[in-house]
Structure formats: structure tokens, C-alpha cells
Design a protein around this motif. Structure first.
Motif, PDB file in Angstrom:
ATOM      1  N   GLY A 101       0.817  -1.207   0.000  1.00 48.80           N
ATOM      2  CA  GLY A 101       0.000   0.000   0.000  1.00 48.80           C
ATOM      3  C   GLY A 101       0.848   1.253   0.000  1.00 48.80           C
ATOM      4  N   HIS A 102       0.236   2.369   0.387  1.00 51.02           N
ATOM      5  CA  HIS A 102       0.923   3.648   0.442  1.00 51.02           C
ATOM      6  C   HIS A 102       1.684   3.763   1.760  1.00 51.02           C
ATOM      7  N   VAL A 103       2.776   4.525   1.749  1.00 52.00           N
ATOM      8  CA  VAL A 103       3.570   4.678   2.978  1.00 52.00           C
ATOM      9  C   VAL A 103       2.768   5.363   4.078  1.00 52.00           C
ATOM     10  N   ASP A 104       1.763   6.164   3.729  1.00 54.64           N
ATOM     11  CA  ASP A 104       0.946   6.794   4.769  1.00 54.64           C
ATOM     12  C   ASP A 104       0.307   5.755   5.688  1.00 54.64           C
ATOM     13  N   GLU A 105       0.037   4.564   5.158  1.00 51.36           N
ATOM     14  CA  GLU A 105      -0.591   3.513   5.954  1.00 51.36           C
ATOM     15  C   GLU A 105       0.342   2.960   7.025  1.00 51.36           C
ATOM     16  N   LEU A 106       1.639   3.230   6.910  1.00 53.60           N
ATOM     17  CA  LEU A 106       2.599   2.724   7.896  1.00 53.60           C
ATOM     18  C   LEU A 106       2.430   3.391   9.257  1.00 53.60           C
ATOM     19  N   THR A 107       1.708   4.503   9.304  1.00 53.72           N
ATOM     20  CA  THR A 107       1.537   5.205  10.588  1.00 53.72           C
ATOM     21  C   THR A 107       0.797   4.365  11.613  1.00 53.72           C
ATOM     22  N   THR A 108       0.075   3.341  11.161  1.00 54.21           N
ATOM     23  CA  THR A 108      -0.685   2.499  12.095  1.00 54.21           C
ATOM     24  C   THR A 108       0.053   1.216  12.463  1.00 54.21           C
ATOM     25  N   MET A 109       1.245   1.032  11.938  1.00 50.17           N
ATOM     26  CA  MET A 109       1.914  -0.259  12.064  1.00 50.17           C
ATOM     27  C   MET A 109       3.022  -0.300  13.105  1.00 50.17           C
ATOM     28  N   TYR A 110       3.282   0.807  13.770  1.00 52.00           N
ATOM     29  CA  TYR A 110       4.357   0.850  14.763  1.00 52.00           C
ATOM     30  C   TYR A 110       3.805   1.173  16.140  1.00 52.00           C
ATOM     31  N   ASP A 111       4.481   0.677  17.148  1.00 49.89           N
ATOM     32  CA  ASP A 111       4.175   0.984  18.542  1.00 49.89           C
ATOM     33  C   ASP A 111       4.933   2.258  18.906  1.00 49.89           C
ATOM     34  N   VAL A 112       4.215   3.350  19.070  1.00 58.52           N
ATOM     35  CA  VAL A 112       4.854   4.639  19.301  1.00 58.52           C
ATOM     36  C   VAL A 112       5.672   4.638  20.585  1.00 58.52           C
ATOM     37  N   ASP A 113       5.166   4.015  21.640  1.00 58.94           N
ATOM     38  CA  ASP A 113       5.914   3.972  22.901  1.00 58.94           C
ATOM     39  C   ASP A 113       7.239   3.233  22.723  1.00 58.94           C
ATOM     40  N   GLN A 114       7.220   2.138  21.969  1.00 59.20           N
ATOM     41  CA  GLN A 114       8.453   1.410  21.711  1.00 59.20           C
ATOM     42  C   GLN A 114       9.419   2.262  20.894  1.00 59.20           C
ATOM     43  N   LEU A 115       8.905   2.961  19.903  1.00 57.37           N
ATOM     44  CA  LEU A 115       9.753   3.828  19.091  1.00 57.37           C
ATOM     45  C   LEU A 115      10.428   4.893  19.954  1.00 57.37           C
ATOM     46  N   LYS A 116       9.653   5.478  20.851  1.00 58.07           N
ATOM     47  CA  LYS A 116      10.218   6.502  21.726  1.00 58.07           C
ATOM     48  C   LYS A 116      11.267   5.913  22.657  1.00 58.07           C
ATOM     49  N   GLU A 117      10.993   4.724  23.155  1.00 56.85           N
ATOM     50  CA  GLU A 117      11.955   4.058  24.046  1.00 56.85           C
ATOM     51  C   GLU A 117      13.274   3.793  23.332  1.00 56.85           C
ATOM     52  N   LEU A 118      13.202   3.444  22.053  1.00 53.69           N
ATOM     53  CA  LEU A 118      14.405   3.173  21.269  1.00 53.69           C
ATOM     54  C   LEU A 118      15.075   4.452  20.777  1.00 53.69           C
ATOM     55  N   GLY A 119      14.394   5.587  20.909  1.00 48.06           N
ATOM     56  CA  GLY A 119      14.949   6.835  20.426  1.00 48.06           C
ATOM     57  C   GLY A 119      14.802   7.023  18.934  1.00 48.06           C
ATOM     58  N   GLY A 120      13.848   6.283  18.331  1.00 49.90           N
ATOM     59  CA  GLY A 120      13.659   6.304  16.886  1.00 49.90           C
ATOM     60  C   GLY A 120      14.356   5.125  16.247  1.00 49.90           C
ATOM     61  N   VAL A 121      13.839   4.683  15.096  1.00 51.83           N
ATOM     62  CA  VAL A 121      14.418   3.522  14.412  1.00 51.83           C
ATOM     63  C   VAL A 121      14.521   3.796  12.914  1.00 51.83           C
ATOM     64  N   VAL A 122      15.419   3.060  12.285  1.00 50.91           N
ATOM     65  CA  VAL A 122      15.463   2.995  10.826  1.00 50.91           C
ATOM     66  C   VAL A 122      14.826   1.681  10.397  1.00 50.91           C
ATOM     67  N   ASP A 123      14.291   1.669   9.182  1.00 48.33           N
ATOM     68  CA  ASP A 123      13.581   0.497   8.696  1.00 48.33           C
ATOM     69  C   ASP A 123      13.522   0.571   7.173  1.00 48.33           C
ATOM     70  N   TYR A 124      12.895  -0.417   6.564  1.00 55.09           N
ATOM     71  CA  TYR A 124      12.586  -0.365   5.140  1.00 55.09           C
ATOM     72  C   TYR A 124      11.309  -1.149   4.908  1.00 55.09           C
ATOM     73  N   VAL A 125      10.678  -0.889   3.782  1.00 58.87           N
ATOM     74  CA  VAL A 125       9.510  -1.661   3.355  1.00 58.87           C
ATOM     75  C   VAL A 125       9.728  -2.099   1.914  1.00 58.87           C
ATOM     76  N   VAL A 126       9.080  -3.196   1.549  1.00 56.91           N
ATOM     77  CA  VAL A 126       9.172  -3.715   0.184  1.00 56.91           C
ATOM     78  C   VAL A 126       7.821  -3.540  -0.501  1.00 56.91           C
ATOM     79  N   GLY A 127       7.826  -2.851  -1.637  1.00 52.87           N
ATOM     80  CA  GLY A 127       6.631  -2.755  -2.455  1.00 52.87           C
ATOM     81  C   GLY A 127       5.725  -1.577  -2.204  1.00 52.87           C
ATOM     82  N   SER A 128       6.037  -0.739  -1.231  1.00 54.22           N
ATOM     83  CA  SER A 128       5.155   0.387  -0.922  1.00 54.22           C
ATOM     84  C   SER A 128       5.210   1.451  -2.015  1.00 54.22           C
ATOM     85  N   LYS A 129       4.185   2.270  -2.029  1.00 57.65           N
ATOM     86  CA  LYS A 129       4.108   3.412  -2.928  1.00 57.65           C
ATOM     87  C   LYS A 129       4.169   4.683  -2.097  1.00 57.65           C
TER      88      LYS A 129
END
Length: 429
Positions: free
Chosen positions: A248-276
Motif C-alpha cells: 500500500g501507500h507509505v501513509d498507511e505505515l503510521t498504524t503499524m508501529y508501537d509509538v511507545d516502543q519507538l520513543k523508548e528506542l529513540g527512533g528507528v530505521v527500517d525499510y519496506v518492500v513494495g510500498s508506494k
């Protein structure tokens, strides 16, 4: 960087174009040559160094440049530049030592050779722009520290995904949003691709099959995301990153992460395959101010807590001259390692490998690179991908096994290993 165009126009009007040299006349290098020669007033490509000199000459000729001369030392390079003649050389030393060269673009993609070029350029007082994520991801902090001591800019480039991501991160931070995910949009991820499987694609586009394989097998994206992590102070969720298959579109990725976990990690890098839209990059961030959340919702970014920002393309060599100008004219690095290494790229067996085998180059038949935290890499003595080429296995290793320093014999006398030791000392290890 909108101000760069006017700054270059001023240099052109003053008759003082930025004089830049290129080391490495491969696929990306040739594109850079054509871009500077034909589309960048205020910048002059004065010299190209390549181990096979004919390829350097071909790069000029393909861009429509005539009257090229060959030089073997810095004095000869300077004489040619003074005479208005473009220079080719089989000696990177001659090119980077030339007094009239202001900046060097390193585009070899080789860690050991690239390390020598970067160190020599820094010692010669030249700003250095890397089209070489591998050397930066292996010893970037050590090289950045050397550059700072020499008073020159050391930087990755605009146009390549790490630079595009870092520009987007800087933008997001500048409007008060806190970035928590920085991602790369890929079209393919298959760790077991090799130069044979990628030969047809490489031939179609005039590229090196090994380089093409490094994109397909995940090595390149691991290096690229490690650069972003180390520049932005981010980490990873797990070894290898999440790497979701998302059509799907990258905008849909906003629902796929745990924000508290992201904050605990101080932010993360990642990649997706096939997104638009691919092959672009994305940043997901939060805003804590309810008033600004209201505005972001009005401006169609949604209700949060994560908001999506993306650049739908990366234009590689088209944008590299912007990096040169930022470095020379504004002392601004596009992407540069921070003071703490957060993510490394570790060596993983692509197939069962027997003791006594000498590991081939990146994007080859033997190994692929995987992102891992610096803490785990150090604690487990894992072998960085950037030092793997040329190592000899001391024992058998199984497919998908992550190699350690204990598994290999390192080649003697390499600069990249010395820089790794230098970097470890900077980190207090």
C-alpha cells in the motif's frame, strides 16, 4: 537546498567555479560527470581518477568533453587545470593532491580502496563527498573525526537514499515534529541473489552485477539505513530491521508501529518492500502539541499520533553536485555520522561456506549484510560487512550464520582495519 542554485550562479558569474575531482568512473560516477559538465553552472569537473584510465576518459567523452589529457602526479594535474584542460589519471593521489581541486567525490564502492582515497583527500585538505555507503558505514566516525581535525567537510551525498532521508529528517525536525521512523522503500529483497541471477538486469542498465546484487540481497539497504541511524541517533527494532512487505501507500505505515516502543528506542530505521510511492523514502514522526495536532489534521496528515512525510524519489547522481556545493560554499554536510555508532552491518553467510575459503566482494556469492545494533555487534564480536572481503575462513560456516572475527583470518596491513581500531578507541572500546 534552494539557496545552492543562486550561490553556484554567483560563483559562475565571478568566474570562480567550484573545482571538483572524481575518483571512480563506474555507473554512478559517469552519471555525475555528465551532470556536472552539462547541467551545473558554477562547478567544473577538473579531473577524474580511475584505476583503468580508459574508463575515466570514456566518462568525459560520454559527457561530450574533448581535449582530455593524462597526468600521473599532482603537479601535472595542476598544470593541466591551469591550462583549462580536463585531466584523467590512474592515480587517485595525483588528483586529490592537486592544489586547484577544492573537493573530491569518492564513488568506488570499495571499502579498502575508498578508505585510502578518503584519508588522502582529508590529508590534502579537500572536502570529501561519498558515493560510497560501504566505507562510511564501516569507519565513518573515524573518518569524520579526521576530517574535523583537518578543517574539511566529510559527508554522504544528496540523491542517495541516506542523504534524502537525512534531508527529510532535518525538515521534519525544523517544523517541530519529532521523527521516530526513517525508512527506505524497496522493490525487491532476496538475500540469496547473486551476480549470476542479477546479470541480465545489470547488463540491461550498464551496471556492475555485484553492485546490483548488493541492492537485491539487502546489503546496500543495511548500509544505507545504518548511515541514517548513526547520523540521526536512531536504532533498529531487531536484527535485519522489520522490513515489512507492504504493497500500500507509505501513509498507511503510521498504524503499524508501537509509538511507545519507538520513543523508548529513540527512533528507528527500517525499510519496506513494495510500498508506494517508490523508490522513495519516508519519515514518521509525532507532535506533542494538541494545537499543532489540530492543524496537522486540517492539513490532511491525519489524527496521529504518527504523521507521514515522504519523498517519492531519489535522483542519485543528479543531486550529488548539490552536496559538493553545500560542503564547499556553506560547510554543510548532507549526512555525517554522529558521535555514537548506533547500528553496524554484519556479515552473514549466503550459503554454506567451507574453511579455507576467501570471502568474495560485497554483492557476491558468499555473504550478505544485515543491520545489527552496535552493542550486539561488539558484545558478540560480529564481523562487519565492510571488512569481510578478502578474509579467509578458519572453519566451516552454515547458511544464514552471522560471522564473527573468530571465524576469519584478516588480511594483513589493511587501512580499513586500522580505521576500525581508531573508531573503537573514539568510542572508548
Amino acid at each position: 537546498m534552494i539557496i545552492v542554485d543562486k550561490a553556484l550562479q554567483q560563483r559562475q558569474a565571478e568566474g570562480r567555479p567550484i573545482r571538483v575531482a572524481l575518483v571512480g568512473a563506474g555507473f554512478m560516477g559517469r552519471g555525475f560527470v555528465n551532470q556536472v559538465v552539462n547541467s551545473v553552472p558554477g562547478m567544473e569537473l577538473v579531473a577524474i581518477a580511475n584505476r583503468t584510465v580508459s574508463k575515466a576518459r570514456d566518462a568525459y567523452e560520454q559527457a561530450g568533453v574533448t581535449g582530455v589529457v593524462e597526468a600521473d602526479d599532482a603537479a601535472a594535474v595542476d598544470r593541466a587545470i591551469s591550462a583549462g584542460k580536463p585531466v584523467v589519471s590512474g592515480s587517485y593521489e595525483a588528483v586529490v593532491d592537486a592544489g586547484q581541486v577544492e573537493a573530491v567525490v569518492e564513488a568506488t564502492g570499495n571499502t579498502e580502496y575508498g578508505a585510502h582515497v578518503v584519508v588522502r583527500a582529508i590529508e590534502a585538505g579537500k572536502h570529501i563527498v561519498l558515493l560510497n555507503a560501504e566505507v562510511d558505514g564501516t569507519a565513518g566516525l573515524a573518518l569524520r573525526t579526521r576530517a574535523e581535525k583537518a578543517g574539511v567537510i566529510y559527508t554522504g551525498c544528496d540523491g542517495d537514499q541516506p542523504g534524502v532521508q537525512m534531508n527529510l529528517i532535518r525538515f521534519v525536525r525544523s517544523i517541530g515534529v519529532t521523527p521516530l521512523v526513517s525508512g527506505n522503500i524497496k522493490g525487491l529483497q532476496d538475500e540469496y541473489r547473486n551476480p549470476t541471477t542479477q546479470e541480465g538486469f545489470a547488463k540491461q542498465w550498464g551496471q556492475d552485477p555485484y553492485m546490483v546484487t548488493s541492492f537485491a540481497d539487502g546489503t546496500k539497504v543495511s548500509f544505507e539505513q545504518a548511515l541514517v541511524a548513526n547520523a540521526a541517533g536512531f536504532s533498529i527494532e531487531k536484527r535485519g530491521m522489520r522490513g515489512a512487505d507492504h504493497r500500500g501507500h507509505v501513509d498507511e505505515l503510521t498504524t503499524m508501529y508501537d509509538v511507545d516502543q519507538l520513543k523508548e528506542l529513540g527512533g528507528v530505521v527500517d525499510y519496506v518492500v513494495g510500498s508506494k510511492p517508490g523508490p522513495g523514502v519516508y519519515v514518521l514522526g509525532t507532535h506533542d502539541d494538541p494545537k499543532q495536532q489540530h492543524y496537522l489534521n486540517l492539513y490532511k496528515l491525519g489524527t496521529g499520533p504518527l504523521y507521514s512525510f515522504y519523498t517519492p524519489y531519489h535522483l542519485c547522481h543528479f543531486e550529488v553536485p548539490l552536496t559538493v556545493a553545500r560542503a564547499v560554499l556553506f560547510a554543510d554536510a548532507t549526512i555525517v555520522p554522529g558521535d555514537e555508532v548506533k547500528v553496524e552491518v554484519v556479515t552473514t553467510a549466503k550459503t554454506d561456506l567451507a574453511a579455507g575459503r576467501e570471502i568474495d566482494r560485497l554483492g557476491g556469492y558468499d555473504t550478505y549484510g544485515v543491520a545489527e545494533t552496535y552493542a550486539a555487534t561488539r558484545a558478540q564480536n560480529l564481523l562487519p560487512m565492510g571488512v569481510a572481503e578478502g578474509c579467509v575462513l578458519k572453519n566451516d560456516v552454515k547458511k544464514d550464520q552471522v560471522l564473527t572475527y573468530d571465524d576469519v583470518i584478516l588480511p594483513e596491513g589493511r587501512l580499513i582495519d586500522a580505521l576500525r581500531a581508531e573508531q573503537a578507541a573514539l568510542l572508548g572500546n
